[in-house]
Every structure is written in structure tokens, then in C-alpha cells.
Design an enzyme around this catalytic site. Structure first.
Site, PDB file in Angstrom:
ATOM      1  N   HIS A   1      -9.710  -6.043   9.629  1.00 59.73           N
ATOM      2  CA  HIS A   1     -10.351  -5.800   8.331  1.00 59.73           C
ATOM      3  C   HIS A   1     -11.744  -5.197   8.490  1.00 59.73           C
ATOM      4  O   HIS A   1     -12.576  -5.325   7.606  1.00 59.73           O
ATOM      5  CB  HIS A   1     -10.490  -7.109   7.541  1.00 59.73           C
ATOM      6  CG  HIS A   1      -9.206  -7.806   7.268  1.00 59.73           C
ATOM      7  ND1 HIS A   1      -8.516  -8.498   8.233  1.00 59.73           N
ATOM      8  CD2 HIS A   1      -8.464  -7.902   6.133  1.00 59.73           C
ATOM      9  CE1 HIS A   1      -7.406  -9.012   7.709  1.00 59.73           C
ATOM     10  NE2 HIS A   1      -7.351  -8.662   6.429  1.00 59.73           N
TER      11      HIS A   1
ATOM     12  N   GLU B   1       0.825  -1.203   0.000  1.00 60.58           N
ATOM     13  CA  GLU B   1       0.000   0.000   0.000  1.00 60.58           C
ATOM     14  C   GLU B   1       0.861   1.255   0.000  1.00 60.58           C
ATOM     15  O   GLU B   1       0.516   2.253  -0.632  1.00 60.58           O
ATOM     16  CB  GLU B   1      -0.943   0.013   1.214  1.00 60.58           C
ATOM     17  CG  GLU B   1      -2.149  -0.887   1.048  1.00 60.58           C
ATOM     18  CD  GLU B   1      -1.822  -2.378   1.165  1.00 60.58           C
ATOM     19  OE1 GLU B   1      -0.705  -2.715   1.632  1.00 60.58           O
ATOM     20  OE2 GLU B   1      -2.664  -3.205   0.794  1.00 60.58           O
TER      21      GLU B   1
END
Lengths: 335, 454
Positions: free
Chosen positions: A136, A67
């Protein structure tokens, strides 16, 4: 909302986002999509879908599992003339790219005296309810709302998802879109063609005289469901969909408080130091304070990681009965 | 939670009041408007009514001197457990929240809305509040907020806008917090067209509210207040009238009387005559102030044999002039700031009208319907700022002992109207007083009333 006209169809939230990207890819050669598994796989939540087959791998780019790297490339591409839309698989992974988002994207225009801007769009699947556990399932939008230089939106309907994404592409600054995972399959009317929904403008989803509920994303729908139940009891709750966290629509919120005198903030992020704290303080500092007829209530996420156990996961964030109970107590003068 | 009954402030410089007599025994049931007790100050005696329904407990003994704002009893709801007196700690000297209201507030025990006994200071009425000529503009607490008073921001704003003192309200919220609904309820009560079933109110008496006081057997005295005032304005002089029965009548759209509309002075006089006829008094003394003076004169003209003595204080009806701007200003005022200048014109010494007094007067006029009804009445009786009725002929006709009392600094009706009176009418002209002599100098006016009525 500005619209190019045309009809209105039912689309899912994910389809509406895809349509926005489709329109952007078709009409503006500067637009590219980036992200992990957004190509042939179609994205972790199937938002990009088949776009790679229609626009090719040069414009729908699968990025490596980094990321930090992906966000950095997107920001650099935005600075040099492209209009990248970078997808995170889960908003939780924004932690890996904080340097690029907070220290670079948010500050470059300011630090370079306005010579360069960063028109990047970042998309973040967010929120709990999918059984994806603590790493998550977070709602981290308030973190980014705290950073000057960023814009942060939180669409709650398919139509807003499309309109805000197209508005984000027109914006000269970094815009972060937090998409609640439970909304992806939700259907709603979506106008055809190109249109934008203004960033920084809330929407009154339901008018009401007794109290106002300010919510964002999935919580808008829970608030509307609660308002329906309350209405049967004679309590008319107004529901305001924030849509945008930074900038926040101060006028719409204060006006609702002046009219109703009672305020409930509902948000999925952790309650402490969250969006509701900001809204409460904003009201307390304003002339709308004089119209408050009861304490402000914040319904936010639990002070805990989101649990894996489905029952505990539900209990960790505000649900419809929580909103109904709070509104009843508030409207009944018991708080 | 029991509702406290507190010592009301009925006089501007009153700090304590003495419980003369309880009308309700320990543990007895009371409803709204039930007369609870009589209090005595150095200027007036007054009856205090219940503001809540329930059972009376923890009465302080008769004869006790109680600081204003302190509880003198508590009203418990049906089925509510009666423990030790709530806030018993205050007996040790700690002042309970309500007591700290040094704002001139009349506490809740004082009656309905702004119109209850001891509370409704209306223009020209000034219940005992301006009864003290030496009370200067030093009244406490224009901005003083009673310590510990719980109220929501909305309640505070509504009260501020209506000129209502929050200390006069009971909060219905958690821990007694005053909420917007409490303020709105008070304002609505104040504008209710139906009078509360208060003590002494006789609904059969022509629809106008009649308050009876005094248990004695002498000749009754009937008191008629002036425009935009109410029967509470008589409180300061009443103390000096001995033990005789006193009947105060509220004009329509004033005090506790309903918002009845009249189309002419004759209709108003007929309504008053009707009310008095139904009281079935054989013979009585009649006192009227300003518009009430004109009504008294009209009554004396139509019921000459039943009225033993007539006293007219700054009466209307003896000439065309009247300060229409004062009447309009009082009717139009929605805030203490806009009411104050007009109230000050009622008196010769402006210092009698303190900020606290004005706020209370405005609270009594918080109801827009009441203000509108009074404005409509003014438009009928005093069109274009002129007295549209003339009672000079009536004054020539009446034969009972009659006296006219007037302040020569009256800015509302010229005192020279008194000079139209025939020679047998006694004139008492006070050079240092204004339009409300009985409020400006009750000590000086009362002996005249007593003399005229003995």
C-alpha cells in the site's frame, strides 16, 4: 494556468481536489465519480467527502471491490459520453486493473482510428510514509509513464491538484493523477473558481545557479527544504517540480541543466528504470550534455519493497538529508 | 595528489627536450613562478617556471632527454606524503595521459595562462612554434584528444569555445577530472591584470614585465616585441645570441605586463623608457620588432649614449601605411577559426601557421579584457588604420650603429618604409619573408643580430 478569477484561500490538497470535483459535478452533467467507499464513507483518504450527499448516488457511485471491474466500467462510460473520475483506494491496486488501463484505455483511440476517445480520469493515492507497508505504499507512476496513450500527472501542491484535475477532465485522453498520500493534509493557496494547470508543463519552484534538482510530488517539498539548508551554505539549488511525467517537460529541464551544469533527480519510485533514469538519458542525449559539469545523480527509492518498520520505511526513500548530502558533494566538485 | 611538471613543447617540431640545469633542488620548496629548470631544444633554450606551490620531488637528472608531455618532476603540497613517483609505470614506456597531447599543447609547467614562458603564442609572437621554417602544416592532432584525459562535458565545451587545449590544464575534480571551474580559472588567470611574480619580473621597473635570461657578462640585449605579440616571440632567436644577458620587456596589455592604458605613442614610449631606466643598465643593445621597433627607435633618440647598437625589425613609425584590418582582425578574433586568417598574413609561407599553432595563439588571447585593451591600444596608435606617429626624424638623428631588417613580402607594414632610412643605416631585405622575419627564419636573422651587437 488559466483561471476564472476570484480570490485565493488556503485549502488542503484533499480539499482542493474535492473542490475541483465539486466544480466539475456542478458545471458538467457528464461528470460522475466512481470508486470504492467514495460515497457515504467519503473515500479512503476522505477526498470525496460529502459530495455524495450533494450530488446523489447516481453521480457519486460506490463500486464493488474489483478494480478491474470498476476501471472497465469507467472506461466504457468515458467511451460512451460521460466524464468519469475513478478513484483507486491505493495506487498499488492499479495492478488489478492493468488490462483496462494499459491494454484498453491507452490504446482504444489509436486502434479505432480516432473514432472513439477515452476521456477518463483516474486518481491514485500513492507513495510511502503512512506505515501501510509493502502493498500500500508504492510509487508506480513510472510504469504508466511508459505507456503511450496515457497522460500521467503528479501534483505537488493543492493549487496544482485542483488545476490538474480540472485540466484532466478537459483532456480527450485517459489522464492518471498520482496523489501523494502525505500531501493530502498539506495546505496551500488555492484560487477560487474554475482554472486549469497545463498537463506537460513543469514548474520552477525555486531558482538557483549551482545545480538543479528535478523532483515530483512529495519530493518537491523535500528538495525545497534541502535547497533552503543548502542556501545557508552558499549553494543555490534550483528546484523543478515535474508536475507531469507523460508528457514530460523536456525544455524546462534541459534549460535548467544548461544554466546550472549539475543535475539531481529525486523520485520516490524505485531508482532503477525510474523517472530519474529517463531524465538522465534525456539530458545525455541532448545538447544540454555539453553543459554538464559533473555526473548526474539519481536519488530514488530502494531496490526493495517498502518496509513496515517506520525507520526502515523512511530509509527506503530519499529524505532531505540525502538530498543535501548529494547536492553538497555535487556542488563541491567531489562527485 | 602531487602536480606533475612536464616537459613543455616550445617548438613546433620538438619531440623531446633536454634538461640543461635544475634551479631547484630535490625536496626544495617552490611557489608559482619559481624558475624550475632550463631546457634546450635544437632551436631554443628556455626557462620553465613552476605552476604550483609545494615541494619538488622526483626530478629527472640534468642532461636527460625527455619526450614532450612526460613528467620531469612532481610538486607535492605541504604535508603530502612523498611516495614513489606517481605513474611510475610510465617509465616502462606507457605514455601518461598528458604525454599523448600531440596537439601542440604547451603543458602546464609552461607558466601563467597563455602568457607564460613557452605557452603564450600570440599573434606575431609565435614563440618557438613557428621558429622552424620547414615545419609544414602537418602538425598532429587538431582533433586528437589526449588519451585518458578526464574532463566534464562543460569543461570540454568551455575549452573548445576559448580555443584552449585541455591538456594544458590540471583538473581539480575527482581523479584529476577537469571541471568547468578549472577552465574558467585558467581563462581568468589569463586576463588577470596583475602579473604573476614570475622569475625576472621586476615590479619596480615601471610596471612592465621584464624577463631576464642568460648569465653571461657581455653587453645586455634588450628585446621589445610587436603589437599583439609578447616577449616569448624572441625565444627562437635567443638561442643564437650566445651567453649575453637578455632582457625581454612585455608591452602593456601584452604577455605578463598589466593592462595599463596609454593615451598616446609618446606615453607608451615614456612608459618603456621608464622601465628601461629602472633596469639601470649602463649600456645595452636594443632590438625591436614592429611597434617594438618604433619604441626602440624612440628610446634610441632619447637615450642615445646608453644604446650601443640598434636593430629594427619591420619597424613601425617610418610611414603612414599599416594593415589596419589585420590589427583589427587579431584583436577581434575570439575563435581559432577567425584568428587563423590574420595570423597567416603575418608570414610569407602560410604553412608556418598550423592549426595547433593557431589554437595555442587563441588560448593566449582567450582573455576578453586583454583583447579589448589591445584593441584600444590599436585605436590610439593606429587610428583609421594609419600609423599616427612618425619617427623618421628620429631615425635621421640617431647616431649609433643601426640596422633595419625587413621581409619584402611583409603584408602588415610596407617594406619600402625602410627606404626612408639615411645612408648610414644598414638594410637587410629578405625577399622570401613576411612581417616576422625573426620567427620565420630565426637561423637567418640571428647572425645579423649577433653581428650587430658584438
Amino acid at each position: 494556468m488559466t483561471t476564472a478569477g476570484g480570490g485565493v484561500r488556503e485549502l488542503s490538497y484533499a480539499e482542493a481536489l474535492r473542490e475541483a470535483m465539486d466544480i466539475a459535478l456542478a458545471s458538467d452533467p457528464r461528470v460522475i465519480l466512481m470508486g470504492e467507499d467514495i460515497g457515504v464513507y467519503g473515500g479512503a483518504f476522505q477526498v470525496t467527502g460529502d459530495l455524495v450527499h450533494r450530488y446523489g448516488e447516481d453521480r457519486v457511485i460506490d463500486t464493488p471491490i474489483s478494480e478491474l471491474g470498476g476501471a472497465g466500467v469507467a472506461i466504457g462510460a468515458a467511451m460512451t459520453g460521460l466524464r468519469p473520475i475513478y478513484e483507486f483506494q491505493f495506487s498499488d491496486f492499479a495492478t488489478l486493473a492493468m488490462e483496462q488501463i494499459v491494454n484498453q484505455a491507452a490504446k482504444i483511440r489509436y486502434m479505432l482510428g480516432g473514432a472513439v476517445s477515452v476521456p477518463v480520469v483516474m486518481r491514485f493515492p500513492a507513495g510511502s510514509g503512512t506505515g501501510a507497508a509493502a502493498q500500500h505504499s508504492q510509487s508506480l507512476e513510472a510504469w504508466f509513464g511508459h505507456v503511450p496513450g496515457l497522460k500521467v500527472v503528479q501534483p505537488s501542491t493543492p493549487a496544482d491538484a485542483k488545476g490538474l484535475l480540472l485540466a484532466a477532465l478537459e483532456d480527450p485522453d485517459p489522464v492518471l493523477i498520482f496523489e501523494h498520500k502525505l500531501l493530502y493534509k498539506m495546505k496551500g493557496p488555492v484560487p477560487e473558481g474554475h482554472y486549469t494547470v497545463p498537463i506537460g508543463k513543469a514548474a520552477i519552484r525555486r531558482p538557483g545557479r549551482d545545480l538543479c534538482i528535478v523532483a515530483g510530488a512529495i519530493m518537491v517539498h523535500r528538495a525545497l527544504e534541502a535547497a533552503e539548508a543548502l542556501s545557508a551554505e552558499g549553494i543555490e539549488a534550483e528546484v523543478i517540480d515535474l508536475r507531469s511525467i507523460r508528457p514530460i517537460d523536456r525544455d524546462t529541464i534541459l534549460d535548467a541543466v544548461r544554466r546550472t551544469g549539475r543535475l539531481i533527480c529525486v523520485y520516490e519510485g524505485v531508482k532503477t528504470l525510474g523517472i530519474g533514469a529517463e531524465i538522465s538519458a534525456m539530458v545525455a542525449e541532448s545538447d544540454a550534455f555539453d553543459f554538464l559539469d559533473a555526473p548526474i545523480i539519481r536519488l530514488g527509492g530502494a531496490e526493495a519493497p517498502i518496509p513496515y518498520n517506520p525507520e526502515l520505511e523512511k530509509a527506503a526513500v530519499p529524505q532531505v538529508p540525502d538530498i543535501v548530502a548529494a547536492a553538497r558533494a555535487l556542488a563541491g566538485g567531489r562527485l | 595528489m602531487p602536480v606533475e611538471v612536464i616537459m613543455p613543447k616550445v617548438d613546433m617540431d620538438m619531440t623531446t627536450g633536454r634538461i640543461l640545469v635544475w634551479h631547484v633542488g630535490e625536496g626544495e620548496r617552490v611557489s608559482r613562478g619559481t624558475p624550475l629548470f632550463d631546457i634546450e631544444t635544437d632551436k631554443a633554450a628556455m626557462e620553465v617556471e613552476a605552476e604550483a606551490e609545494g615541494f619538488l620531488h622526483h626530478r629527472v637528472p640534468e642532461g636527460a632527454e625527455v619526450p614532450i608531455g612526460q613528467p620531469v618532476a612532481w610538486i607535492y603540497a605541504e604535508g603530502e606524503a612523498v611516495g614513489p613517483p606517481p605513474g611510475a609505470a610510465s617509465a616502462t614506456g606507457a605514455i601518461p595521459p598528458a604525454a599523448a597531447s600531440a596537439t601542440g599543447a604547451i603543458p602546464p609547467a609552461a607558466g601563467r595562462g597563455g602568457g607564460g614562458d613557452g605557452s603564450g603564442a600570440t599573434a606575431g609572437a609565435a614563440p618557438a612554434a613557428i621558429g622552424a621554417p620547414r615545419a609544414g602544416p602537418t602538425e598532429t592532432g587538431a582533433e586528437g584528444r589526449p588519451a585518458g584525459l578526464r574532463a566534464t562535458p562543460a569543461a570540454r565545451r568551455l575549452a573548445r569555445e576559448a580555443g584552449l587545449d585541455l591538456a594544458t590544464l590540471q583538473g581539480s575534480g575527482p581523479r584529476g577530472r577537469i571541471q568547468g571551474a578549472d577552465v574558467r580559472a585558467r581563462l581568468e588567470t589569463a586576463m588577470s591584470p596583475v602579473p604573476s611574480p614570475a622569475a625576472g619580473f621586476t615590479p619596480e621597473a615601471g610596471g612592465l614585465s621584464v624577463t631576464r635570461r642568460g648569465a653571461g657578462r657581455g653587453r645586455p640585449v634588450v628585446l621589445l616585441h610587436g603589437f599583439a605579440s609578447d616577449s616569448l616571440s624572441w625565444a627562437p632567436v635567443e638561442a643564437h645570441l650566445g651567453d649575453r644577458p637578455i632582457l625581454r620587456i612585455d608591452l602593456p596589455a601584452h604577455g605578463k605586463s598589466p593592462l595599463l592604458a596609454v593615451r598616446s605613442f609618446a606615453e607608451l614610449a615614456a612608459l618603456m623608457r621608464d622601465t628601461i631606466d629602472r633596469l639601470d643598465l649602463a649600456e645595452f643593445d636594443l632590438v625591436g620588432h614592429s611597434l617594438g621597433g618604433a619604441l626602440a627607435l624612440a628610446l634610441a633618440d632619447t637615450r642615445p649614449r646608453r644604446i650601443a647598437a640598434l636593430t629594427l625589425i619591420a619597424p613601425a613609425g617610418l610611414g603612414p601605411q599599416i594593415a589596419g584590418d589585420v590589427l583589427r582582425g587579431i584583436c577581434a578574433a575570439t575563435r581559432p577559426e577567425s584568428l587563423a586568417p590574420w595570423l597567416r598574413m603575418l608570414v610569407a609561407d602560410e604553412r608556418l601557421i598550423s592549426d595547433g599553432y593557431v589554437r595555442q595563439a587563441m588560448a593566449g588571447r582567450a582573455c576578453a579584457q586583454l583583447r579589448a585593451a589591445q584593441a584600444a591600444l590599436a585605436g590610439i596608435l593606429f587610428p583609421d588604420g594609419v600609423q599616427a606617429f612618425d619617427l623618421r626624424a628620429a631615425l635621421d638623428r640617431v647616431g649609433m650603429p643601426t640596422r633595419i631588417i625587413w621581409g619584402r613580402r611583409d603584408a602588415v607594414i610596407p617594406w619600402r618604409h625602410a627606404l626612408t632610412a639615411p645612408g648610414r643605416v644598414a638594410l637587410h631585405l629578405f625577399p622570401e619573408l613576411g612581417h616576422v622575419p625573426h620567427l620565420e627564419r630565426p637561423d637567418a636573422i640571428a647572425p645579423l643580430l649577433r653581428g650587430g651587437m658584438s
